[in-house]
Every structure is written in C-alpha cells, then in structure tokens.
Scaffold this motif. Structure first.
Motif, PDB file in Angstrom:
ATOM      1  N   GLU A 136       0.831  -1.206   0.000  1.00  0.00           N
ATOM      2  CA  GLU A 136       0.000   0.000   0.000  1.00  0.00           C
ATOM      3  C   GLU A 136       0.863   1.253   0.000  1.00  0.00           C
ATOM      4  OE1 GLU A 136      -2.585  -0.014   3.312  1.00  0.00           O
ATOM      5  OE2 GLU A 136      -3.882  -1.621   2.555  1.00  0.00           O
ATOM      6  N   SER A 137       0.365   2.266  -0.662  1.00  0.00           N
ATOM      7  CA  SER A 137       1.057   3.553  -0.646  1.00  0.00           C
ATOM      8  C   SER A 137       0.754   4.282   0.666  1.00  0.00           C
ATOM      9  CB  SER A 137       0.619   4.409  -1.837  1.00  0.00           C
ATOM     10  OG  SER A 137      -0.768   4.668  -1.768  1.00  0.00           O
ATOM     11  N   GLY A 138       1.566   5.222   1.032  1.00  0.00           N
ATOM     12  CA  GLY A 138       1.334   6.054   2.221  1.00  0.00           C
ATOM     13  C   GLY A 138       0.969   7.469   1.792  1.00  0.00           C
ATOM     14  N   TYR A 139       0.888   8.361   2.753  1.00  0.00           N
ATOM     15  CA  TYR A 139       0.587   9.755   2.421  1.00  0.00           C
ATOM     16  C   TYR A 139       0.959  10.665   3.585  1.00  0.00           C
ATOM     17  CZ  TYR A 139      -3.687   8.475   4.981  1.00  0.00           C
ATOM     18  OH  TYR A 139      -4.566   8.010   5.914  1.00  0.00           O
ATOM     19  N   VAL A 140       1.127  11.938   3.254  1.00  0.00           N
ATOM     20  CA  VAL A 140       1.382  12.983   4.253  1.00  0.00           C
ATOM     21  C   VAL A 140       0.068  13.727   4.474  1.00  0.00           C
ATOM     22  CG1 VAL A 140       2.682  15.089   4.786  1.00  0.00           C
ATOM     23  CG2 VAL A 140       3.785  13.206   3.525  1.00  0.00           C
ATOM     24  N   TYR A 141      -0.254  14.021   5.743  1.00  0.00           N
ATOM     25  CA  TYR A 141      -1.570  14.607   6.014  1.00  0.00           C
ATOM     26  C   TYR A 141      -1.543  15.520   7.247  1.00  0.00           C
ATOM     27  CZ  TYR A 141      -1.902  11.126   9.778  1.00  0.00           C
ATOM     28  OH  TYR A 141      -1.682  10.389  10.907  1.00  0.00           O
ATOM     29  N   ARG A 142      -2.598  16.333   7.351  1.00  0.00           N
ATOM     30  CA  ARG A 142      -2.873  17.098   8.561  1.00  0.00           C
ATOM     31  C   ARG A 142      -4.241  16.676   9.089  1.00  0.00           C
ATOM     32  NH1 ARG A 142      -1.028  23.406   7.339  1.00  0.00           N
ATOM     33  NH2 ARG A 142       1.218  23.029   7.291  1.00  0.00           N
ATOM     34  N   ILE A 143      -4.524  17.020  10.347  1.00  0.00           N
ATOM     35  CA  ILE A 143      -5.797  16.640  10.957  1.00  0.00           C
ATOM     36  C   ILE A 143      -6.708  17.859  11.042  1.00  0.00           C
ATOM     37  CG2 ILE A 143      -6.901  15.778  13.066  1.00  0.00           C
ATOM     38  CD1 ILE A 143      -4.408  14.155  13.603  1.00  0.00           C
ATOM     39  N   CYS A 144      -7.953  17.714  10.620  1.00  0.00           N
ATOM     40  CA  CYS A 144      -8.940  18.805  10.700  1.00  0.00           C
ATOM     41  C   CYS A 144      -9.275  19.078  12.156  1.00  0.00           C
ATOM     42  CB  CYS A 144     -10.195  18.434   9.924  1.00  0.00           C
ATOM     43  SG  CYS A 144     -11.533  19.653  10.100  1.00  0.00           S
ATOM     44  N   ARG A 145      -9.206  20.358  12.526  1.00  0.00           N
ATOM     45  CA  ARG A 145      -9.489  20.738  13.911  1.00  0.00           C
ATOM     46  C   ARG A 145     -10.975  20.658  14.238  1.00  0.00           C
ATOM     47  NH1 ARG A 145      -6.776  26.372  15.163  1.00  0.00           N
ATOM     48  NH2 ARG A 145      -8.083  26.962  13.383  1.00  0.00           N
ATOM     49  N   ILE A 146     -11.809  20.556  13.206  1.00  0.00           N
ATOM     50  CA  ILE A 146     -13.251  20.543  13.446  1.00  0.00           C
ATOM     51  C   ILE A 146     -13.777  19.116  13.580  1.00  0.00           C
ATOM     52  CG2 ILE A 146     -15.501  21.168  12.496  1.00  0.00           C
ATOM     53  CD1 ILE A 146     -14.168  23.549  11.172  1.00  0.00           C
ATOM     54  N   CYS A 147     -13.542  18.300  12.523  1.00  0.00           N
ATOM     55  CA  CYS A 147     -14.123  16.956  12.513  1.00  0.00           C
ATOM     56  C   CYS A 147     -13.120  15.869  12.865  1.00  0.00           C
ATOM     57  CB  CYS A 147     -14.744  16.661  11.149  1.00  0.00           C
ATOM     58  SG  CYS A 147     -13.524  16.601   9.802  1.00  0.00           S
ATOM     59  N   GLY A 148     -11.820  16.203  12.921  1.00  0.00           N
ATOM     60  CA  GLY A 148     -10.810  15.219  13.290  1.00  0.00           C
ATOM     61  C   GLY A 148     -10.386  14.303  12.163  1.00  0.00           C
ATOM     62  N   GLU A 149     -10.851  14.564  10.946  1.00  0.00           N
ATOM     63  CA  GLU A 149     -10.526  13.712   9.798  1.00  0.00           C
ATOM     64  C   GLU A 149      -9.114  14.002   9.289  1.00  0.00           C
ATOM     65  OE1 GLU A 149     -12.048  13.188   5.170  1.00  0.00           O
ATOM     66  OE2 GLU A 149     -13.434  13.925   6.718  1.00  0.00           O
ATOM     67  N   ASP A 150      -8.438  12.933   8.770  1.00  0.00           N
ATOM     68  CA  ASP A 150      -7.129  13.109   8.137  1.00  0.00           C
ATOM     69  C   ASP A 150      -7.334  13.751   6.766  1.00  0.00           C
ATOM     70  OD1 ASP A 150      -6.254  11.791  10.337  1.00  0.00           O
ATOM     71  OD2 ASP A 150      -5.657   9.939   9.301  1.00  0.00           O
ATOM     72  N   VAL A 151      -6.679  14.868   6.532  1.00  0.00           N
ATOM     73  CA  VAL A 151      -6.792  15.550   5.243  1.00  0.00           C
ATOM     74  C   VAL A 151      -5.470  15.353   4.498  1.00  0.00           C
ATOM     75  CG1 VAL A 151      -7.203  17.745   4.067  1.00  0.00           C
ATOM     76  CG2 VAL A 151      -8.382  17.231   6.215  1.00  0.00           C
ATOM     77  N   LYS A 152      -5.504  14.549   3.405  1.00  0.00           N
ATOM     78  CA  LYS A 152      -4.295  14.145   2.694  1.00  0.00           C
ATOM     79  C   LYS A 152      -3.686  15.343   1.956  1.00  0.00           C
ATOM     80  CE  LYS A 152      -4.584  10.247   0.595  1.00  0.00           C
ATOM     81  NZ  LYS A 152      -4.880   9.202  -0.426  1.00  0.00           N
ATOM     82  N   LEU A 153      -2.369  15.478   2.080  1.00  0.00           N
ATOM     83  CA  LEU A 153      -1.640  16.533   1.376  1.00  0.00           C
ATOM     84  C   LEU A 153      -1.033  15.991   0.079  1.00  0.00           C
ATOM     85  CD1 LEU A 153       0.109  18.272   4.407  1.00  0.00           C
ATOM     86  CD2 LEU A 153      -2.076  18.837   3.348  1.00  0.00           C
ATOM     87  N   PHE A 154      -0.310  14.840   0.150  1.00  0.00           N
ATOM     88  CA  PHE A 154       0.205  14.183  -1.054  1.00  0.00           C
ATOM     89  C   PHE A 154       0.539  12.729  -0.707  1.00  0.00           C
ATOM     90  CE2 PHE A 154       3.728  16.440   0.963  1.00  0.00           C
ATOM     91  CZ  PHE A 154       4.683  15.443   1.126  1.00  0.00           C
ATOM     92  N   ASP A 155       0.622  11.867  -1.772  1.00  0.00           N
ATOM     93  CA  ASP A 155       0.826  10.428  -1.600  1.00  0.00           C
ATOM     94  C   ASP A 155       2.311  10.078  -1.535  1.00  0.00           C
ATOM     95  OD1 ASP A 155      -1.901   9.729  -1.596  1.00  0.00           O
ATOM     96  OD2 ASP A 155      -1.970   9.914  -3.792  1.00  0.00           O
ATOM     97  N   LEU A 156       2.567   8.899  -0.961  1.00  0.00           N
ATOM     98  CA  LEU A 156       3.907   8.304  -0.951  1.00  0.00           C
ATOM     99  C   LEU A 156       3.810   6.920  -1.597  1.00  0.00           C
ATOM    100  CD1 LEU A 156       4.949   9.168   2.736  1.00  0.00           C
ATOM    101  CD2 LEU A 156       5.654  10.364   0.656  1.00  0.00           C
ATOM    102  N   ASP A 157       4.745   6.628  -2.516  1.00  0.00           N
ATOM    103  CA  ASP A 157       4.709   5.332  -3.206  1.00  0.00           C
ATOM    104  C   ASP A 157       4.872   4.188  -2.231  1.00  0.00           C
ATOM    105  OD1 ASP A 157       4.376   6.564  -5.621  1.00  0.00           O
ATOM    106  OD2 ASP A 157       6.532   6.641  -6.070  1.00  0.00           O
ATOM    107  N   SER A 158       4.289   3.020  -2.602  1.00  0.00           N
ATOM    108  CA  SER A 158       4.462   1.816  -1.787  1.00  0.00           C
ATOM    109  C   SER A 158       5.907   1.349  -1.880  1.00  0.00           C
ATOM    110  CB  SER A 158       3.518   0.718  -2.276  1.00  0.00           C
ATOM    111  OG  SER A 158       3.918   0.288  -3.576  1.00  0.00           O
TER     112      SER A 158
END
Length: 313
Positions: A254-276
């Motif tokens: 599986e590929s990975g990704y870089v993300y931040r967390i939404c301060r409102i709903c707590g969801e991971d918001v993806k910034l960009f992908d990382l190759d598997s």
C-alpha cells in the motif's frame, strides 16, 4: 460610630406624624440624593453638599447625616433652599435631624454640612451618607441615596524601594512605591496584561446529521471565551487544518501519504501520496529479462536431450 441612628429615625417619624398635612396622599415616586466628591487632609474642614433630583413637589422632608463620628467632627449644617422650618441645624439640640416644610420644587442642592477631619490613625476612605425621608400627605416618597467616599489626602513620603504587582490576563500590573506616612501604593509605571492561555477545543453542542454543533476555546486561567467555532453537520466539513503534519508510512502493498488533521471533525486531510515499497519499474524489467533468459535456456536443454535421444534410437 453612627450617632443615635435608630433614635434619630424614630424622632423623624414622630415629627412627621405630628406635622399638619394639607395635601391629600399622592403616589410615591423615586427621588435620588447625591453628594459632591470630597478630598482633604487630616485636620482640614470639608463641605458636603446634598443634592436631590427626580423629585415631585413635597410637603415635608427630613435629612439625617450618617457618618463615622470618630473620623468626622460635625461643625454645622444648613439648608440651601428657602422656606426652611429650621434655617440652621444644631446637632446636639435637634438630634441630627433637619426639617423642611413647603410645597415646592426641591430639586437641586438642598443642604450643606461642614465637618472637620479628625487625626484618626486610619487612612482608609470615609463613608458618608444620609437618611432622607420625603412626604406628601400620607404618602412617603421613595428615595435612593448613594454613599460618597471622603478621600484623605497625604503629602506622600516614599523610600527608594520599588515594588511590582504582576499583571494577569485580566488586569494590568504596575510598579509602585509605598508611602511611609499613609502606607498607600504610589503607582510608577503600568505593566501590560499577559496573553490568555488557550485551552483545547471544548464542545458545547455536538454536530448531528441535520444540525451544526458549536465549540469554543477558553482561557485556562480566567475562563474567558477566546474563540468560538461552528462544527458543520456530519458529512459536510469545511476543513480547518491544524499546524502539525503527520505521515502514514507506505508498505510493500500500500502507498502512504502525508496529512494534517482537521481541527473541526478530526478527519485526516491528505496533502500528497507516498509510493508503496514494492519493486521499482527498472527492477521489474531486469527480473523479467532475467526470467526470459533462464526460460530460454531450459527450453534449449529440453530440445537438445530430445534430439539426442532420437539419434540413439
């Protein structure tokens, strides 16, 4: 402290009950009594002016000064309006009561008292007030009376030592010296308030599928609300990203990704992908070529042994 207050009020009521009244009873109205600001040094004389406002015409009035006799020495009292029943007020003889009798407008300055500040040890402000009774026939008019602060001034004498009152998030601080005479703080410089210390988000109302929610941050010290924010109803969030950046590590499958967390709903918001971590394209090509060579060699050997067997037969 306050001389013969109960006896004085009783005397006032007795005088009013005995006083002839020509007017019929009238509805009570609110009148207000105020005083001038006063400041003086110990041993000095002060004048306190009693003023009346928002009062209807009256038939009779009584004024009882209320004060600390250990800190204020009574000198004299007089009316500042005409038609006074008692022009001058003699405290020992009149038991602290002055009366007025006239059907007229009494708004404005109505009386003046003169006191002398005693050489008392206290430097605290002195409270002064009055008990005021206004009557119109059988009707007593309600009166609101304030309390004035008499400030005792001082020619301050301060040492060299400077003290500090630390500021908080609700109050400014300051530096000061202490007067060796009155022990009051003499302010030198102001110190600005410190910033509030913000809490984490506190949910006041949870969001639902149909309704928005509400959350806030507050100061952990003074509990003042610093920031408020609407929580969008579930399934629809205009993400507000936190400052921290996180990484979901890739795996071989599986590929990975870089993300931040939404301060409102707590969801991971993806910034960009990382190759598997799977094989790279060039490596796959090499393996494919290598696999083809081995397969060809195996085919060659099979064919060789088949031909060799035919010759022998």
């Amino acid at each position: 402290m306050k001389k013969l207050l109960s006896a004085t009020i009783a005397a006032i009521l007795c005088m009013f009950l005995c006083f002839p009244v020509a007017l019929s009873a009238m509805a009570a109205s609110l009148a207000k009594v105020t005083f001038n600001d006063v400041a003086a040094r110990k041993g000095e004389y002060i004048e306190i002016i009693v003023s009346l406002s928002d009062c209807q015409e009256i038939k009779s009035m009584a004024v009882v000064p209320l004060y600390d006799s250990e800190r204020l020495e009574y000198i004299s009292g007089e009316w500042l309006i005409g038609n006074a029943l008692l022009i001058d007020w003699n405290q020992p003889e009149q038991n602290g009561v002055i009366l007025y009798s006239s059907e007229t407008d009494v708004n404005g300055d109505i009386a003046k008292f003169v006191f002398k500040l005693t050489d008392n040890d206290s430097w605290e402000d002195i409270d002064f007030s009055c008990k005021v009774v206004l009557k119109n026939g059988n009707s007593t008019i309600e009166v609101e009376v304030e309390t004035v602060k008499i400030y005792i001034t001082c020619d301050h004498e301060c040492g060299d030592e400077v003290y500090t009152k630390n500021s908080t998030c609700t109050e400014e601080g300051y530096t000061f010296k202490l007067c060796s005479v009155c022990n009051r703080e003499i302010k030198l410089t102001d110190i600005e308030k410190i910033a509030h210390t913000a809490s984490d988000w506190i949910v006041d109302k949870e969001a639902t599928l149909d309704e928005e929610g509400l959350q806030h941050k507050e100061c952990t010290v003074c509990k003042k609300v610093i920031e408020e924010q609407i929580i969008p109803h579930l399934g629809q969030c205009n993400h507000v990203l936190g400052e921290d950046v996180f990484v979901k590590d890739p795996t071989y499958s599986e590929s990975g990704y870089v993300y931040r967390i939404c301060r409102i709903c707590g969801e991971d918001v993806k910034l960009f992908d990382l190759d598997s971590l799977g094989m790279k394209p060039w490596l796959v090509a090499v393996i494919a070529v290598g696999t083809g060579v081995v397969a060809g060699f195996i085919v060659f050997l099979v064919c060789y042994f088949v031909l060799l067997k035919r010759k022998k037969s």
